[in-house]
Design a protein around this motif. Structure first.
Motif, PDB file in Angstrom:
ATOM      1  N   ILE A  88      35.979 -56.537  -4.512  1.00 49.69           N
ATOM      2  CA  ILE A  88      36.026 -55.086  -4.710  1.00 49.69           C
ATOM      3  C   ILE A  88      37.478 -54.624  -4.567  1.00 49.69           C
ATOM      4  N   PRO A  89      38.199 -54.493  -5.694  1.00 54.02           N
ATOM      5  CA  PRO A  89      39.569 -53.970  -5.627  1.00 54.02           C
ATOM      6  C   PRO A  89      39.530 -52.460  -5.405  1.00 54.02           C
ATOM      7  N   LYS A  90      40.692 -51.862  -5.208  1.00 52.28           N
ATOM      8  CA  LYS A  90      40.730 -50.407  -5.044  1.00 52.28           C
ATOM      9  C   LYS A  90      40.307 -49.703  -6.325  1.00 52.28           C
ATOM     10  N   THR A  91      40.599 -50.323  -7.452  1.00 54.30           N
ATOM     11  CA  THR A  91      40.200 -49.752  -8.730  1.00 54.30           C
ATOM     12  C   THR A  91      40.160 -50.848  -9.786  1.00 54.30           C
ATOM     13  N   ILE A  92      39.360 -50.632 -10.804  1.00 50.37           N
ATOM     14  CA  ILE A  92      39.408 -51.478 -12.001  1.00 50.37           C
ATOM     15  C   ILE A  92      40.071 -50.640 -13.078  1.00 50.37           C
ATOM     16  N   MET A 100      26.513 -55.350  -0.777  1.00 46.92           N
ATOM     17  CA  MET A 100      25.765 -55.993   0.303  1.00 46.92           C
ATOM     18  C   MET A 100      24.322 -56.274  -0.110  1.00 46.92           C
ATOM     19  N   GLU A 101      23.753 -55.406  -0.938  1.00 45.93           N
ATOM     20  CA  GLU A 101      22.387 -55.596  -1.404  1.00 45.93           C
ATOM     21  C   GLU A 101      22.253 -56.853  -2.266  1.00 45.93           C
ATOM     22  N   LYS A 102      23.361 -57.304  -2.847  1.00 43.51           N
ATOM     23  CA  LYS A 102      23.354 -58.510  -3.672  1.00 43.51           C
ATOM     24  C   LYS A 102      23.474 -59.779  -2.839  1.00 43.51           C
ATOM     25  N   GLU A 103      23.676 -59.602  -1.528  1.00 43.66           N
ATOM     26  CA  GLU A 103      23.757 -60.722  -0.586  1.00 43.66           C
ATOM     27  C   GLU A 103      24.750 -61.799  -1.031  1.00 43.66           C
ATOM     28  N   GLU A 131      38.994 -45.117   6.795  1.00 39.51           N
ATOM     29  CA  GLU A 131      37.744 -44.555   6.271  1.00 39.51           C
ATOM     30  C   GLU A 131      36.727 -45.624   5.867  1.00 39.51           C
ATOM     31  N   VAL A 132      37.183 -46.793   5.464  1.00 44.89           N
ATOM     32  CA  VAL A 132      36.240 -47.837   5.032  1.00 44.89           C
ATOM     33  C   VAL A 132      35.863 -48.790   6.166  1.00 44.89           C
ATOM     34  N   SER A 133      36.386 -48.549   7.367  1.00 47.35           N
ATOM     35  CA  SER A 133      36.180 -49.495   8.470  1.00 47.35           C
ATOM     36  C   SER A 133      34.713 -49.626   8.864  1.00 47.35           C
ATOM     37  N   ASP A 134      33.998 -48.497   8.920  1.00 46.97           N
ATOM     38  CA  ASP A 134      32.598 -48.549   9.350  1.00 46.97           C
ATOM     39  C   ASP A 134      31.746 -49.383   8.392  1.00 46.97           C
ATOM     40  N   VAL A 135      31.912 -49.165   7.091  1.00 50.04           N
ATOM     41  CA  VAL A 135      31.081 -49.912   6.144  1.00 50.04           C
ATOM     42  C   VAL A 135      31.470 -51.387   6.127  1.00 50.04           C
ATOM     43  N   LEU A 136      32.741 -51.691   6.334  1.00 49.22           N
ATOM     44  CA  LEU A 136      33.141 -53.105   6.397  1.00 49.22           C
ATOM     45  C   LEU A 136      32.636 -53.757   7.682  1.00 49.22           C
ATOM     46  N   GLU A 177      35.406 -42.717  -1.248  1.00 49.24           N
ATOM     47  CA  GLU A 177      33.956 -42.562  -1.099  1.00 49.24           C
ATOM     48  C   GLU A 177      33.213 -43.442  -2.101  1.00 49.24           C
ATOM     49  N   GLU A 178      33.731 -43.524  -3.321  1.00 53.44           N
ATOM     50  CA  GLU A 178      33.096 -44.392  -4.309  1.00 53.44           C
ATOM     51  C   GLU A 178      33.203 -45.847  -3.889  1.00 53.44           C
ATOM     52  N   GLN A 179      34.355 -46.244  -3.340  1.00 61.79           N
ATOM     53  CA  GLN A 179      34.496 -47.631  -2.889  1.00 61.79           C
ATOM     54  C   GLN A 179      33.512 -47.944  -1.766  1.00 61.79           C
ATOM     55  N   ILE A 180      33.320 -47.011  -0.848  1.00 62.75           N
ATOM     56  CA  ILE A 180      32.355 -47.213   0.240  1.00 62.75           C
ATOM     57  C   ILE A 180      30.957 -47.445  -0.322  1.00 62.75           C
ATOM     58  N   GLU A 181      30.569 -46.654  -1.305  1.00 64.69           N
ATOM     59  CA  GLU A 181      29.258 -46.809  -1.929  1.00 64.69           C
ATOM     60  C   GLU A 181      29.152 -48.157  -2.640  1.00 64.69           C
TER      61      GLU A 181
END
Length: 337
Positions: free
Chosen positions: A51-55, A102-105, A118-123, A92-96
């Motif tokens: 997951i890069p910052k952007t494509i 993660m659902e793809k395991e 900002e992305v620390s919690d989801v990571l 916010e989009e990156q967090i989503e």
């Protein structure tokens, strides 16, 4: 049957029995080796997600970094899927997207975090789910990744700042076009640039953030140069800022008069360096960064030694050393030079 014949017959059959035993033993050994070679655990294809910052196909850095991860996956027999936001500043989009990944395991997740905190919690959720986490390009405010691979941004910024200091006199003013406020790369590069400038850092007149947008960098640089006409040096901290600001300098007819240095090495940046719009650029090694990220992910999954912190490298390029063979290979990694 005579006794002598019986003896010879028995001796012959004894030898045949020994031969058959040896042959059977060798067959079992060979079958064991073959089974070991075909062990599913040994030939498992790992599924990685990056997951890069952007494509952004127009951005040389991100396309090269993605290419590096794909090259590493191909050489190491892994599968890699790339998922990314539409813009660097859209944290916010990156967090989503991280939650979706993660659902793809996946067996491991490689992420270029869009923000330091900002992305620390989801990571953290990724790590708590037992998925090995590898950070590329940027870091976060927690030490939870198995490996962090990227440019030594402070050192690269300092090197660029030291060179920039030679381009400005005591009367000159300096403007900085940074990328995303709050990202670790922006903070580290800016700190390095200021330290590299030394006493000249007191001549910084304006610092703006373009949110990694060519258009916004252009507008901010245009406004800055009109409001502060004594600025004769611009420093940009990534490709978006560098290209946007350079276009503004060109459109204002200030190429050569306003000196420029910046990060990254898109085709347009290299052309602007050849034209004398840029005096120097710091090039990163995104292909190397992506390749090393996949390598460390595979090491983590196979129980090999993992390097917790790797510098993927950088190089200061000027018009004077632009055409050196080594630098041409760095600038055009897939050209076959």
């Amino acid at each position: 049957m005579e006794a002598g014949q019986m003896k010879r017959w028995m001796s012959k059959n004894h030898k045949i029995g020994i031969f058959m035993t040896v042959a059977l033993t060798l067959l079992v050994i060979c079958l064991g080796i073959r089974l070991a070679w075909n062990d599913p655990e040994e030939t498992e294809t790992y599924h990685l997600i990056f997951i890069p910052k952007t494509i952004d196909p127009a951005n040389g850095f991100w396309t090269a970094l993605i290419d590096g991860t794909k090259l590493g996956a191909e050489e190491m027999g892994a599968e890699i899927e790339v998922m990314g936001a539409g813009a660097e500043e859209d944290v916010e989009e990156q967090i989503e997207i991280i939650r979706q990944s993660m659902e793809k395991e996946p067996d491991a997740l490689l992420v270029a975090p869009g923000d330091y905190s900002e992305v620390s919690d989801v990571l953290q959720e990724v790590v708590d789910a037992g998925i090995p986490l590898i950070l590329l390009d940027s870091v976060i405010d927690r030490d939870i990744a198995v490996s962090e691979i990227g440019t030594d941004n402070y050192r690269a910024g300092k090197e660029l700042g030291e060179y920039a200091a030679t381009l400005v006199d005591e009367e000159g003013e300096i403007g900085i076009v940074s990328h995303v406020k709050g990202s670790s790369t922006a903070m580290e590069r800016s700190n390095g640039i200021c330290d590299g400038l030394g006493e000249a850092s007191h001549q910084i007149r304006s610092i703006v953030y373009c949110n990694s947008s060519y258009e916004k960098a252009y507008e901010l640089a245009m406004d800055m140069l009109k409001r502060y006409p004594k600025i004769d040096l611009l420093v940009a901290t990534n490709e978006y800022g560098a290209i946007g600001a350079a276009r503004a300098v060109n459109d204002l007819g200030l190429a050569g008069k306003v000196k420029m240095v910046g990060f990254d090495s898109s085709v347009e940046e290299i052309q602007l360096l050849e034209m004398g719009v840029f005096q120097a650029i710091i090039i990163q090694k995104p292909v190397n960064m992506g390749y090393l990220g996949v390598e460390q992910a595979i090491h983590a999954l196979t129980g090999k030694t993992v390097e917790p912190d790797l510098d993927s490298g950088s190089k200061l390029i000027t018009k004077e050393n632009l055409y050196e063979d080594e630098n041409q290979r760095l600038l055009y990694p897939f050209s076959g030079q």
